[in-house]
Design a protein around this motif. Structure first.
Motif, PDB file in Angstrom:
ATOM      1  N   ALA A  71      13.819  55.875  10.750  1.00 57.57           N
ATOM      2  CA  ALA A  71      13.066  55.375   9.587  1.00 57.57           C
ATOM      3  C   ALA A  71      13.633  54.050   9.105  1.00 57.57           C
ATOM      4  CB  ALA A  71      13.080  56.408   8.467  1.00 57.57           C
ATOM      5  N   GLU A  72      14.952  53.935   9.070  1.00 53.03           N
ATOM      6  CA  GLU A  72      15.576  52.683   8.642  1.00 53.03           C
ATOM      7  C   GLU A  72      15.236  51.557   9.607  1.00 53.03           C
ATOM      8  OE1 GLU A  72      19.720  53.429   8.297  1.00 53.03           O
ATOM      9  OE2 GLU A  72      19.532  54.767   6.560  1.00 53.03           O
ATOM     10  N   LEU A  73      15.262  51.846  10.900  1.00 54.88           N
ATOM     11  CA  LEU A  73      14.978  50.817  11.897  1.00 54.88           C
ATOM     12  C   LEU A  73      13.507  50.388  11.836  1.00 54.88           C
ATOM     13  CD1 LEU A  73      15.937  49.076  14.209  1.00 54.88           C
ATOM     14  CD2 LEU A  73      15.504  50.976  15.774  1.00 54.88           C
ATOM     15  N   GLN A  74      12.598  51.353  11.712  1.00 59.45           N
ATOM     16  CA  GLN A  74      11.185  50.975  11.691  1.00 59.45           C
ATOM     17  C   GLN A  74      10.842  50.210  10.415  1.00 59.45           C
ATOM     18  OE1 GLN A  74       9.459  54.986  11.920  1.00 59.45           O
ATOM     19  NE2 GLN A  74       8.418  54.636   9.985  1.00 59.45           N
ATOM     20  N   ASN A  75      11.550  50.461   9.314  1.00 59.90           N
ATOM     21  CA  ASN A  75      11.341  49.675   8.091  1.00 59.90           C
ATOM     22  C   ASN A  75      11.767  48.232   8.308  1.00 59.90           C
ATOM     23  OD1 ASN A  75      10.235  51.731   6.555  1.00 59.90           O
ATOM     24  ND2 ASN A  75      12.214  52.411   5.754  1.00 59.90           N
ATOM     25  N   ARG A  76      12.860  48.039   9.052  1.00 60.77           N
ATOM     26  CA  ARG A  76      13.306  46.677   9.351  1.00 60.77           C
ATOM     27  C   ARG A  76      12.263  45.962  10.202  1.00 60.77           C
ATOM     28  NH1 ARG A  76      18.415  48.748  10.833  1.00 60.77           N
ATOM     29  NH2 ARG A  76      18.189  47.887  12.945  1.00 60.77           N
ATOM     30  N   ILE A  77      11.710  46.674  11.173  1.00 59.38           N
ATOM     31  CA  ILE A  77      10.710  46.070  12.055  1.00 59.38           C
ATOM     32  C   ILE A  77       9.457  45.711  11.265  1.00 59.38           C
ATOM     33  CG2 ILE A  77       9.147  46.570  13.981  1.00 59.38           C
ATOM     34  CD1 ILE A  77      11.460  48.129  15.235  1.00 59.38           C
ATOM     35  N   LYS A  78       9.036  46.583  10.358  1.00 52.96           N
ATOM     36  CA  LYS A  78       7.862  46.269   9.529  1.00 52.96           C
ATOM     37  C   LYS A  78       8.099  45.002   8.725  1.00 52.96           C
ATOM     38  CE  LYS A  78       7.230  50.250   7.422  1.00 52.96           C
ATOM     39  NZ  LYS A  78       6.634  51.261   6.517  1.00 52.96           N
ATOM     40  N   GLU A  79       9.309  44.862   8.179  1.00 51.21           N
ATOM     41  CA  GLU A  79       9.631  43.661   7.406  1.00 51.21           C
ATOM     42  C   GLU A  79       9.582  42.421   8.289  1.00 51.21           C
ATOM     43  OE1 GLU A  79      13.439  44.368   5.723  1.00 51.21           O
ATOM     44  OE2 GLU A  79      12.746  45.929   4.333  1.00 51.21           O
ATOM     45  N   VAL A  80      10.137  42.535   9.509  1.00 55.39           N
ATOM     46  CA  VAL A  80      10.140  41.387  10.418  1.00 55.39           C
ATOM     47  C   VAL A  80       8.707  40.992  10.776  1.00 55.39           C
ATOM     48  CG1 VAL A  80      10.774  40.608  12.732  1.00 55.39           C
ATOM     49  CG2 VAL A  80      12.427  41.877  11.350  1.00 55.39           C
ATOM     50  N   VAL A  81       7.865  42.000  11.080  1.00 52.83           N
ATOM     51  CA  VAL A  81       6.482  41.717  11.455  1.00 52.83           C
ATOM     52  C   VAL A  81       5.718  41.111  10.287  1.00 52.83           C
ATOM     53  CG1 VAL A  81       4.281  42.773  12.116  1.00 52.83           C
ATOM     54  CG2 VAL A  81       6.391  43.463  13.273  1.00 52.83           C
ATOM     55  N   GLU A  82       5.888  41.688   9.095  1.00 52.09           N
ATOM     56  CA  GLU A  82       5.164  41.204   7.922  1.00 52.09           C
ATOM     57  C   GLU A  82       5.556  39.776   7.567  1.00 52.09           C
ATOM     58  OE1 GLU A  82       2.704  42.481   5.817  1.00 52.09           O
ATOM     59  OE2 GLU A  82       2.460  43.795   7.550  1.00 52.09           O
ATOM     60  N   ASP A  83       6.849  39.447   7.729  1.00 52.88           N
ATOM     61  CA  ASP A  83       7.347  38.122   7.320  1.00 52.88           C
ATOM     62  C   ASP A  83       7.293  37.089   8.439  1.00 52.88           C
ATOM     63  OD1 ASP A  83       7.874  39.237   4.877  1.00 52.88           O
ATOM     64  OD2 ASP A  83      10.006  39.599   5.278  1.00 52.88           O
ATOM     65  N   PRO A 141      10.345  34.589  17.742  1.00 48.21           N
ATOM     66  CA  PRO A 141       9.707  35.853  18.131  1.00 48.21           C
ATOM     67  C   PRO A 141      10.591  36.727  19.011  1.00 48.21           C
ATOM     68  CG  PRO A 141       8.756  34.028  19.354  1.00 48.21           C
ATOM     69  CD  PRO A 141       9.644  33.423  18.290  1.00 48.21           C
ATOM     70  N   VAL A 142      11.612  36.133  19.643  1.00 46.55           N
ATOM     71  CA  VAL A 142      12.509  36.924  20.483  1.00 46.55           C
ATOM     72  C   VAL A 142      13.255  37.960  19.644  1.00 46.55           C
ATOM     73  CG1 VAL A 142      14.528  36.826  21.993  1.00 46.55           C
ATOM     74  CG2 VAL A 142      12.748  35.089  22.174  1.00 46.55           C
ATOM     75  N   ARG A 143      13.556  37.601  18.397  1.00 50.10           N
ATOM     76  CA  ARG A 143      14.218  38.555  17.509  1.00 50.10           C
ATOM     77  C   ARG A 143      13.327  39.775  17.275  1.00 50.10           C
ATOM     78  NH1 ARG A 143      14.520  38.132  11.069  1.00 50.10           N
ATOM     79  NH2 ARG A 143      15.567  40.104  10.631  1.00 50.10           N
ATOM     80  N   LEU A 144      12.030  39.520  17.095  1.00 52.19           N
ATOM     81  CA  LEU A 144      11.081  40.601  16.880  1.00 52.19           C
ATOM     82  C   LEU A 144      11.051  41.520  18.099  1.00 52.19           C
ATOM     83  CD1 LEU A 144       8.816  41.981  15.295  1.00 52.19           C
ATOM     84  CD2 LEU A 144       7.234  40.282  16.211  1.00 52.19           C
ATOM     85  N   ARG A 145      11.031  40.938  19.288  1.00 55.49           N
ATOM     86  CA  ARG A 145      10.994  41.747  20.501  1.00 55.49           C
ATOM     87  C   ARG A 145      12.283  42.554  20.657  1.00 55.49           C
ATOM     88  NH1 ARG A 145       9.135  39.243  26.185  1.00 55.49           N
ATOM     89  NH2 ARG A 145      10.986  37.929  25.922  1.00 55.49           N
ATOM     90  N   ALA A 146      13.419  41.968  20.314  1.00 48.78           N
ATOM     91  CA  ALA A 146      14.689  42.679  20.425  1.00 48.78           C
ATOM     92  C   ALA A 146      14.742  43.878  19.483  1.00 48.78           C
ATOM     93  CB  ALA A 146      15.848  41.726  20.134  1.00 48.78           C
ATOM     94  N   GLU A 147      14.240  43.687  18.239  1.00 52.19           N
ATOM     95  CA  GLU A 147      14.201  44.795  17.279  1.00 52.19           C
ATOM     96  C   GLU A 147      13.323  45.920  17.811  1.00 52.19           C
ATOM     97  OE1 GLU A 147      15.616  45.297  14.322  1.00 52.19           O
ATOM     98  OE2 GLU A 147      16.159  43.369  13.430  1.00 52.19           O
ATOM     99  N   MET A 148      12.171  45.556  18.363  1.00 50.99           N
ATOM    100  CA  MET A 148      11.254  46.565  18.870  1.00 50.99           C
ATOM    101  C   MET A 148      11.834  47.275  20.090  1.00 50.99           C
ATOM    102  SD  MET A 148       8.608  48.312  18.586  1.00 50.99           S
ATOM    103  CE  MET A 148       7.936  47.450  17.162  1.00 50.99           C
TER     104      MET A 148
END
Length: 306
Positions: A247-259, A267-274
């Motif tokens: 849950a904590e990780l997916q909240n971080r990903i939602k924040e990254v995607v939203e922002d 975008p590489v950071r987004l892919r690494a988080e996912m």
């Protein structure tokens, strides 16, 4: 004789009983002549390998039971620690072999069962006088599934996991489109809509579905499994903690995607988080299926959903 030699002698003695049991359809002579035995196969808590040991088999009110007496030793036998980690076992009675879920009764029920066991077999009562530990009684619940069943609860869990796996793969593909620039740019497109808008929408939908699934397990499936199969308690606690981490990780990903802004963010950071989330989820799904599907299937058919 050294402790190591004593252990080797014990293993040799035990292997002899197992061989005699299997050669004579469950009948064993010597000190065990006339006793009702079974071969209990568990999964090693540390090795993950099958471990088989002969045990006295008791039955009270139609329920098969074994006792973790270890002849009154001060510590629980290894097989008891094994079922605390993985409650799925195989039981061979000589004329029948079946899979079962090992359940550890609550203290009050344990005391009642042990009293009846000691009345039938006084040796167990004598073992209890030799040790300060409370000797556990373990119930063996056969897993007899209808081979013609349509779907059971464990099957439904796998089906839901497979759907989530597919949604996760689709989400990762959309992120790859942004990273690789396969859509040429991230401006609105005449037919496809806005790539980032679609990505954000898909991310929110996936995270919501995952949250609903894990909440359903925490407040629905896990308490029922915990009550019916107490030996699963350590595994269920582990999965509950994993739900919190996911849950904590997916909240971080939602924040990254939203922002996320193409001109500003990498975008590489987004892919690494996912990728991190995907790896954790795949491992979590695989372990849940390994540990829980059999137990869930033993609880009965899945409800018909309209």
């Amino acid at each position: 004789m050294s402790d190591e030699n004593q252990f080797e002698e014990f293993l040799k003695f035990q292997r002899g009983i197992i061989d005699e049991f299997r050669a004579n359809a469950g009948k064993v002579g010597g000190m065990f002549e006339g006793s009702t035995l079974c071969l209990l196969t568990t999964t090693g808590a540390r090795t993950g390998r099958p471990r088989t040991q002969p045990l006295g088999l008791m039955q009270i009110d139609g329920q098969d039971l074994v006792v973790a007496s270890a002849a009154g030793a001060p510590t629980h036998p290894a097989w008891y620690h094994n079922i605390r980690k993985n409650a799925i076992v195989t039981v061979d009675t000589g004329d029948r072999t079946y899979r079962a879920i090992a359940s550890i009764p609550p203290r009050e029920e344990r005391d009642r069962l042990f009293s009846e066991i000691a009345a039938q077999q006084p040796g167990y009562g004598e073992y209890q006088t030799k040790t300060d530990r409370v000797i556990p009684v373990v119930a063996l619940h056969p897993i007899d599934l209808d081979p013609d069943r349509v779907k059971h609860l464990g099957d439904e869990l796998v089906e839901l996991h497979d759907w989530l796996r597919g949604e996760l793969a689709d989400l990762r593909a959309r992120i790859d489109d942004v990273v690789e620039g396969s859509a040429n740019d991230v401006t609105p497109q005449a037919e496809g809509g806005h790539l980032l808008a679609e990505l954000r929408s898909h991310c929110l939908d996936f995270c919501h579905a995952l949250n609903v699934h894990h909440t359903g397990e925490d407040v629905g499936a896990f308490p029922v499994l915990r009550e019916r199969f107490p030996a699963l308690q350590p595994v269920l606690e582990k999965f509950t903690e994993e739900h919190k981490a996911v849950a904590e990780l997916q909240n971080r990903i939602k924040e990254v995607v939203e922002d996320f802004t193409p001109d500003r963010d990498d975008p590489v950071r987004l892919r690494a988080e996912m990728a991190d989330l995907a790896d954790r989820l795949e491992a979590h799904f695989d372990e849940e299926e390994r540990q829980l599907v059999t137990a869930l299937n033993a609880m009965g058919p899945a409800p018909v959903r309209g």
